[in-house]
Design a protein around this motif. Structure first.
Motif, short mmCIF file in Angstrom:
data_model
loop_
_atom_site.label_atom_id
_atom_site.label_comp_id
_atom_site.label_asym_id
_atom_site.label_seq_id
_atom_site.Cartn_x
_atom_site.Cartn_y
_atom_site.Cartn_z
N GLU A 80 0.83 -1.21 0.00
CA GLU A 80 0.00 0.00 0.00
C GLU A 80 0.86 1.26 0.00
OE1 GLU A 80 -3.95 1.73 2.21
OE2 GLU A 80 -2.55 0.54 3.42
N ALA A 81 1.95 1.26 0.76
CA ALA A 81 2.82 2.43 0.81
C ALA A 81 3.46 2.70 -0.56
CB ALA A 81 3.91 2.23 1.87
N LYS A 82 3.89 1.64 -1.24
CA LYS A 82 4.48 1.81 -2.58
C LYS A 82 3.43 2.33 -3.56
CE LYS A 82 8.23 -1.53 -2.47
NZ LYS A 82 8.75 -2.78 -3.03
N ASN A 84 0.82 4.16 -2.80
CA ASN A 84 0.52 5.56 -2.46
C ASN A 84 1.59 6.51 -3.00
OD1 ASN A 84 -1.90 5.01 -1.19
ND2 ASN A 84 -0.94 4.75 0.82
N GLU A 85 2.83 6.02 -3.14
CA GLU A 85 3.89 6.85 -3.71
C GLU A 85 3.64 7.13 -5.19
OE1 GLU A 85 7.61 4.88 -3.04
OE2 GLU A 85 7.43 5.01 -0.87
N ASP A 86 3.14 6.11 -5.91
CA ASP A 86 2.86 6.26 -7.34
C ASP A 86 1.59 5.47 -7.65
OD1 ASP A 86 2.82 6.59 -10.05
OD2 ASP A 86 4.72 5.56 -10.44
N THR A 87 0.48 6.18 -7.73
CA THR A 87 -0.82 5.52 -7.90
C THR A 87 -1.03 4.99 -9.32
OG1 THR A 87 -1.86 7.65 -8.35
CG2 THR A 87 -1.96 6.81 -6.07
N LYS A 89 0.95 2.73 -10.56
CA LYS A 89 1.52 1.37 -10.50
C LYS A 89 0.47 0.38 -10.00
CE LYS A 89 5.81 2.71 -11.36
NZ LYS A 89 6.75 2.20 -12.28
N ARG A 150 -6.79 0.13 -3.20
CA ARG A 150 -7.05 0.31 -1.76
C ARG A 150 -8.22 -0.57 -1.30
NH1 ARG A 150 -5.78 5.52 -3.58
NH2 ARG A 150 -3.79 6.23 -2.74
#
Length: 164
Positions: A80-82, A84-87, A89, A150
């Motif tokens: 989820e964190a990755k 959120n960095e680039d939606t 992907k 999400r």
């Protein structure tokens, strides 16, 4: 007129060709016997190794589920964190979720579902896993990956946290 006939003795010719032929035949016979024995011994060793491999199969030991669940929930948080960095992907997020839930079930049960195709997972007792992985197939393999990452992250979290 006198005619003389000289008859040859029975073994008046050279015996060397007979000796050479006999020696070659003896060597060929010994070579064939040795190859036959080598093949038999090789097959016996192979069967012995196969028997040893069967005996050395791994025994599944059930892990500490609390630690295992925490580990895999953390992996899902990382996905989820990755994301959120680039939606953009989407595909890597779905690939990661699929890999994480498969690996979790493998570690929790010892069944190698991490190497199974969807139809093979469907044939097991893990129907929830099959349904979840089936939902990931379209976003994973379409030319244009679309999906609500999400929303879909909640499902593997539920699977992991509710696993017995």
């Amino acid at each position: 007129m006198e005619t003389t006939i000289n008859l040859r003795r029975l073994f008046d010719f050279s015996q060397l060709p007979i000796i050479i032929t006999g020696a070659v035949l003896a060597v060929l016979t010994v070579a064939i016997i040795l190859m036959f024995l080598y093949t038999i011994l090789k097959n016996m060793e192979l069967k012995q190794k196969q028997t040893e491999e069967v005996v050395e199969q791994k025994v599944f030991v059930k892990p500490d589920m609390t630690k295992l669940k925490a580990e895999y929930l953390a992996l899902l948080d990382g996905i989820e964190a990755k994301f959120n960095e680039d939606t953009t992907k989407v595909r890597p997020a779905y690939e990661g979720m699929s890999r994480v839930v498969r690996d979790f079930v493998y570690r929790a049960t010892g069944t190698e579902v991490d190497k199974f195709a969807l139809y093979e997972i469907s044939a097991t007792e893990y129907k929830d896993l099959a349904k979840l992985v089936g939902e990931y197939y379209q976003p994973e393999f379409d030319q244009i990956s679309e999906g609500d990452v999400r929303d879909h992250l909640a499902k593997p979290r539920r699977l992991v946290s509710e696993w017995n």
